[in-house]
Design an enzyme around this catalytic site. Structure first.
Site, mmCIF file in Angstrom:
data_model
loop_
_atom_site.group_PDB
_atom_site.id
_atom_site.type_symbol
_atom_site.label_atom_id
_atom_site.label_comp_id
_atom_site.label_asym_id
_atom_site.label_seq_id
_atom_site.Cartn_x
_atom_site.Cartn_y
_atom_site.Cartn_z
ATOM 1 N N GLN A 269 -5.929 1.479 -7.162
ATOM 2 C CA GLN A 269 -6.181 0.156 -7.041
ATOM 3 C C GLN A 269 -7.610 -0.547 -7.180
ATOM 4 O O GLN A 269 -8.239 0.352 -6.670
ATOM 5 C CB GLN A 269 -5.432 -0.929 -5.870
ATOM 6 N N HIS A 313 -0.169 -11.417 10.710
ATOM 7 C CA HIS A 313 -0.579 -9.930 11.939
ATOM 8 C C HIS A 313 0.168 -10.686 12.933
ATOM 9 O O HIS A 313 0.886 -9.255 13.893
ATOM 10 C CB HIS A 313 -2.280 -9.426 11.714
ATOM 11 N N ASP A 336 -5.710 -1.938 6.929
ATOM 12 C CA ASP A 336 -6.617 -1.989 6.743
ATOM 13 C C ASP A 336 -7.080 -2.549 8.343
ATOM 14 O O ASP A 336 -8.098 -2.963 8.971
ATOM 15 C CB ASP A 336 -6.439 -4.039 6.038
ATOM 16 N N ASP A 390 1.813 8.507 -0.105
ATOM 17 C CA ASP A 390 3.201 7.382 -0.290
ATOM 18 C C ASP A 390 3.901 7.218 0.599
ATOM 19 O O ASP A 390 4.311 7.654 1.649
ATOM 20 C CB ASP A 390 3.847 7.708 -1.386
ATOM 21 N N ASP A 416 4.339 -2.909 6.282
ATOM 22 C CA ASP A 416 3.480 -4.310 6.491
ATOM 23 C C ASP A 416 2.591 -3.862 5.005
ATOM 24 O O ASP A 416 1.692 -3.111 4.566
ATOM 25 C CB ASP A 416 1.974 -3.956 7.619
#
Length: 577
Positions: A269, A313, A336, A390, A416
């Site tokens: 991406q 979060h 992240d 994945d 998430d």
């Protein structure tokens, strides 16, 4: 064989007919080979334009299934229209083909830049997508009849043999173009420059065929006109290549509102980061440094904002840490490091496994000064192990190891992941996915899922809840306010209007009548038995979440429950209904 019309016979006045032998500067065999080579190149370029429109539309608009369907159906229809229109050009096949290729090179080569410009400065690109699909389809459709005419003029043969030769070259060219786009053009040049270079190849191939091989069919005026048109097209495409980088910078400024501090194409991406290097909640909300609070965009959609990410979060992680042990934790997505940051605030946590598809996101989470400060270097903690894979495939691998090699169960699984409205993510919100996750839960383990916006797209949210329940887990739906208007996990970048089918029911109660502008993140907490809901006794101090707010979010969702929605499966995804 049908006799040619009167104007085609030697000495007859009028334009050259489609069946008159061409006067070539090379032997007939070589001329025929050159025509088939141009068919090959044009087919490759045409498929690149098609794939580029699908890829760019998926990135800019989302929902790859819909965008691919729109592009392909419109282009196939337009190709039929183009083939019909080309009948009028067959008497001037060489001139017609030269004009078509010049137009196709210009339209196809600049289509990516034009679509991105519409997206960046006008806020939407759907109309432009349909327009370019139609224009490119018409021009591609006009190629085949004209090329058929030219190949017959090189050497007369039966129609079946000519069609076989032409389509063989066409299909092989399409194969090469289809493979070149993802493996050469996209990674090597990007969307914009790749399309411009394809247009240049298209223009050169068409010009060589017409201005050299069939030049004796052209009048001097036609030769100069085609030469000038192709020179202009190549000049415009070259200018586009030169200006591609500043154009991307300007478009990013229009899209993201500030200069992108980080902009990388990871292979999975596009990852863009804007803003300063502040720490987020508790440290000025990330306003240290230039450009305001840190913001992380994935494929043009806001995924993290340092101003309010702590509310998301905290609501995602802390309810799942209550109600039982939380020594072993699995995070699906969350590259992240922000969910991991919250998990590591519990001293009882012994190990955290993070399964993230994009190695580029993991790299930024470890090295970018702004993101590492925001996640408190969570991925560097010795208790954390990261896996680049994945999430669906990784869960499946854990389940096929065999009874004696099955992975140890997890006390908490945190999903998430991006919103289920993104087509590429629907398998990560499927019955099969949750079934695999449930197999890795400890007897008293808990699973928490980020389930999309519960008010703006209520049907999507309750489909996630129904799908989780379908694998035998008891669920507690809840929500948390603070979702920014720019946060867009679904197909549309802008918040837009709430679809009628997703609007809250008329009798949903006061929770549905939230203050204007209030937006929510939706979550589903699940366990084998109805999970306890609240905060753990050892929960750390929280900046954006309280027990009272949690209870209010749970009550609001219980009042708005939508029962009877079918589960989403791999074979029947429900999130695009």
């Amino acid at each position: 064989m049908i006799d040619p019309p009167e104007s085609a016979r030697v000495g007859a006045p009028g334009p050259p007919d489609v069946m008159m032998p061409a006067r070539l500067p090379v032997p007939v065999g070589l001329g025929r080979l050159l025509v088939l080579a141009v068919v090959f190149v044009c087919a490759a370029c045409g498929l690149v334009y098609e794939l580029e429109l699908v890829a760019l539309a998926t990135y800019l608009v989302g929902d790859s299934v819909t965008q691919a369907s729109v592009v392909l159906s419109v282009m196939v229809f337009a190709m039929g229209v183009g083939a019909l229109l080309a009948k009028r050009l067959r008497c001037r096949a060489a001139v017609g083909f030269g004009a078509v290729e010049a137009g196709l090179a210009l339209v196809g080569g600049t289509s990516a830049m034009a679509l991105y410009a519409c997206f960046a400065w006008f806020g939407q690109s759907r109309s432009a997508l349909v327009g370019f699909s139609l224009a490119i389809g018409i021009l591609i459709g006009a190629e085949v009849p004209l090329l058929m005419t030219l190949i017959q003029r090189v050497r007369r043969q039966d129609a079946g043999g000519a069609v076989a030769d032409l389509f063989a070259a066409d299909y092989v060219g399409a194969l090469v173009g289809g493979l070149a786009f993802p493996f050469l053009l996209l990674p090597g040049f990007g969307q914009l420059t790749g399309a411009l270079l394809t247009g240049a190849v298209n223009a050169v191939a068409g010009a060589v065929l017409v201005l050299w091989l069939f030049r004796r069919d052209l009048s001097a005026r036609a030769r100069w006109a085609l030469f000038g048109a192709n020179a202009l097209v190549l000049a415009l495409l070259a200018a586009g290549v030169v200006l591609a980088t500043p154009f991307e910078r300007a478009a990013r400024l229009a899209v993201y509102g500030s200069s992108a501090r980080v902009a990388v194409q990871t292979g999975v991406q596009e990852v863009v980061m804007t803003g300063g290097t502040g720490a987020g909640a508790g440290a000025g909300h990330g306003r240290k440094g230039s450009g305001g609070p840190l913001a992380l965009y994935l494929d043009g959609r806001l995924r993290v904002s340092a101003e309010n990410e702590f509310r998301y979060h905290e609501a995602l992680v802390h309810p799942a840490m209550a109600g039982g042990p939380h020594g072993r934790v699995l995070v699906l997505g969350g590259g992240d490091g922000l969910a991991v940051r919250e998990i590591l605030r519990y001293r009882a946590v012994r190990s955290v496994t993070v399964v993230e598809l994009d190695p580029g996101v993991l790299r930024l989470a470890r090295t970018d000064p702004g993101l590492t400060r925001l996640n408190r270097h969570s991925l560097a903690d010795p208790r954390v192990r990261t896996v680049t894979d994945d999430a669906f495939d990784w869960l499946r691998q854990q389940g096929v190891r065999g009874p004696g090699h099955r992975a140890a169960p997890y006390d908490v699984i945190v999903s998430d992941l991006p919103d289920p409205g993104i087509t590429a993510c629907t398998k990560l919100y499927s019955q099969e996915f949750y079934g695999l996750a449930a197999q890795l839960l400890a007897r008293d383990g808990r699973l928490v899922v980020h389930a999309g916006p519960p008010v703006e797209r209520a049907r999507l949210y309750w489909t996630v809840e129904s799908t989780v329940r379908s694998v035998g887990l008891a669920t507690v739906p809840y929500r948390q306010s603070g979702r920014p208007a720019a946060f867009s996990g679904g197909p549309d970048r802008s918040a837009g209007a709430v679809p009628p089918e997703d609007a809250p029911p008329a009798d949903a109660g006061p929770a549905a009548a939230a203050p204007s502008g209030t937006r929510y993140w939706g979550f589903v907490l699940a366990a084998r038995h109805r999970p306890a809901f609240g905060l753990a006794p050892d929960a750390p101090p929280l900046a954006g979440l309280s027990a009272g707010e949690l209870r209010a979010g749970r009550r609001a969702e219980i009042r708005e429950r939508r029962a009877g929605l079918p589960a989403s499966t791999l074979m029947h995804p429900r999130y695009q209904d």
